[in-house]
Design a protein around this motif. Structure first.
Motif, short mmCIF file in Angstrom:
data_model
loop_
_atom_site.label_atom_id
_atom_site.label_comp_id
_atom_site.label_asym_id
_atom_site.label_seq_id
_atom_site.Cartn_x
_atom_site.Cartn_y
_atom_site.Cartn_z
N THR A 104 0.83 -1.20 0.00
CA THR A 104 0.00 0.00 0.00
C THR A 104 0.87 1.26 0.00
O THR A 104 0.57 2.23 -0.71
CB THR A 104 -0.91 0.00 1.24
N VAL B 136 2.10 1.99 -3.42
CA VAL B 136 1.06 2.54 -4.29
C VAL B 136 0.92 4.04 -4.05
O VAL B 136 0.89 4.84 -4.98
CB VAL B 136 -0.29 1.84 -4.06
N TYR B 137 0.83 4.44 -2.77
CA TYR B 137 0.77 5.87 -2.44
C TYR B 137 1.99 6.61 -2.99
O TYR B 137 1.87 7.69 -3.56
CB TYR B 137 0.70 6.06 -0.93
N ASP C 70 1.99 6.89 -6.88
CA ASP C 70 1.00 7.85 -7.39
C ASP C 70 1.38 9.28 -7.04
O ASP C 70 1.12 10.22 -7.81
CB ASP C 70 -0.37 7.52 -6.82
N ALA C 71 2.00 9.49 -5.88
CA ALA C 71 2.43 10.84 -5.50
C ALA C 71 3.51 11.35 -6.45
O ALA C 71 3.49 12.52 -6.87
CB ALA C 71 2.93 10.84 -4.06
N ARG D 255 -8.17 4.86 -8.43
CA ARG D 255 -7.12 4.68 -7.44
C ARG D 255 -6.21 5.90 -7.36
O ARG D 255 -5.84 6.35 -6.27
CB ARG D 255 -6.29 3.45 -7.81
N ARG E 123 -7.82 8.73 -5.43
CA ARG E 123 -7.78 8.52 -3.98
C ARG E 123 -6.38 8.80 -3.42
O ARG E 123 -6.24 9.32 -2.31
CB ARG E 123 -8.21 7.09 -3.66
N SER E 124 -5.36 8.45 -4.17
CA SER E 124 -3.99 8.72 -3.73
C SER E 124 -3.73 10.22 -3.64
O SER E 124 -3.11 10.70 -2.69
CB SER E 124 -2.98 8.07 -4.68
N ALA F 198 -7.61 4.16 1.57
CA ALA F 198 -6.46 3.66 0.82
C ALA F 198 -6.79 3.55 -0.64
O ALA F 198 -7.93 3.38 -1.02
CB ALA F 198 -6.05 2.30 1.36
N PRO F 199 -5.79 3.70 -1.50
CA PRO F 199 -6.03 3.80 -2.93
C PRO F 199 -6.27 2.51 -3.61
O PRO F 199 -6.72 2.48 -4.72
CB PRO F 199 -4.74 4.44 -3.45
#
Length: 414
Positions: free
Chosen positions: A35, A38-39, A42-43, A99, A102-103, A395-396
């Motif tokens: 997780t 993923v954050y 995406d950031a 997703r 959401r991130s 969470a994304p």
């Protein structure tokens, strides 16, 4: 927070700090490593699309809208060159877009707490997800013929007389590994992260049956029995294939790249596509790892396998989740009505045939005692690592780029 307290940091600097914070949460167990990645991914993508030199507090809702739309049009590198995908035709899926949104929301919620922005621009965003029904073609379950073609090609890679890999260096031969990956995905239906996290020691024998101890979401584990044909390829891979790829870097990992590192989640789609290329065209259809998970659930349920056993094979906490994995099969309604419980046998013009069974994997896959499922963890979505929260944001999700991760039905931008 008063405006004078806002720290005017650039988008790039704020993302660097945010990524450091997210990864630090894995140390305390607040976030699963998958997780957090993923954050973080995406950031970094957000910074590239928004402009790393811009001041984060200067971004408006309109600016974020533009970033979301740029991401929606961004080519999906995982699907480029895949079977059935035209060059340049693979863009971000609806699930990946949801997703990513959401991130970004999680990033700005943290930015408000950290004092990097006065107001959260996500409150003014007009590009919002719209849920739609149906699945992308690559995520629908394969038909019996398509699944048998793919499984046959995977098993053929373990045949010493097949002549695969001719002309390649012996320490770069990945055919056995590729065949095993496809067989495990189609027969057991694991999440991609569960597959790539598997270690050799996770496979054991109990009562003459080979099991895979799968470490799933929320700290849950499950022991899944493996069909005979899968065990055969697994044994050949462990005896011959893995040793060729082992460079001493990953002594525990089951699946290794030709460089000797643990196989990455993003590489699994390429493995499937290589095996698909060996299937005869009439039975070939593009499919993602998550599509093979759908295939497992659909055909196990169509074969009247106990629903709770299927739930435990897939690693769901809630039986109701199976409804999202049960795709319609051709002829199943006709077969269901052929013998009506109130009217007896029903005859029809042209005759109704029994639904085809899921072939190619030998005896029954799921005995009643599929055990070992632990307690714990998180709401049940099939998003990879979607049970954790960062700065109060959901969470994304996002299996290796979101393909198998923000759940289908997906979110397309209006």
């Amino acid at each position: 927070m008063r405006p004078i307290d806002v720290e005017r940091v650039s988008v790039g600097e704020s993302v660097d700090r945010y990524v450091e914070m997210v990864r630090a949460k894995t140390v305390t167990g607040a976030l699963a490593p998958g997780t957090a990645e993923v954050y973080a991914r995406d950031a970094v993508t957000f910074a590239a699309l928004a402009g790393a030199d811009r001041v984060l507090d200067d971004l408006s809702g309109e600016d974020v809208d533009a970033v979301l739309l740029r991401f929606a049009r961004k080519p999906d590198g995982r699907r480029s060159g895949a079977v059935g995908v035209a060059p340049g035709g693979a863009v971000q899926s609806a699930a990946s877009q949801a997703r990513f949104r959401r991130s970004v929301s999680a990033l700005f919620q943290y930015a408000v707490v950290a004092g990097w922005v006065q107001l959260n621009p996500m409150d003014a965003v007009t590009v919002r997800p719209r849920h739609r029904g149906g699945l992308r073609a690559e995520r629908r379950a394969l038909t019996v013929e398509q699944a048998e073609g793919l499984l046959g090609a995977a098993r053929g890679l373990a045949d010493p007389g097949a002549g695969v890999g001719v002309g390649r260096r012996s320490d770069q031969r990945t055919e056995l590994r590729d065949g095993l990956i496809v067989l495990l995905l189609a027969a057991v239906g694991p999440r991609v992260s569960e597959l790539t996290r598997a270690n050799v020691e996770d496979f054991f024998v109990n009562g003459g049956t080979r099991y895979w101890r799968v470490f799933g979401k929320g700290g849950r584990t499950r022991d899944v029995p493996l069909p005979g044909p899968v065990v055969e390829v697994l044994d050949v891979y462990l005896a011959e294939g893995r040793g060729l790829l082992d460079r001493g870097r990953e002594p525990k990992a089951l699946l290794l790249s030709w460089r000797g590192r643990r196989l990455a989640r993003g590489d699994v789609q390429g493995v499937i596509d290589r095996v698909l290329a060996r299937v005869e065209p009439g039975r070939r259809r593009s499919v993602t790892p998550h599509g093979l998970r759908h295939t497992t659930a659909t055909h196990l349920l169509a074969a009247a396998t106990d629903m709770d056993a299927v739930r435990r094979v897939l690693g769901h906490a809630d039986l109701a989740t199976l409804g999202r994995y049960r795709d319609e099969l051709p002829g199943e309604l006709e077969a269901a009505m052929r013998v009506h419980p109130l009217l007896g046998p029903v005859s029809g013009r042209g005759g109704m045939s029994d639904p085809a069974e899921f072939g190619g994997l030998g005896e029954a896959v799921v005995p009643d005692a599929v055990g070992g499922e632990g307690e714990g963890g998180g709401g049940e979505r099939d998003d990879e690592g979607a049970s954790e929260v960062v700065a109060g944001a959901p969470a994304p999700g996002g299996e290796g780029g979101g393909d198998d991760d923000a759940h289908e039905g997906g979110a397309a931008f209006e």
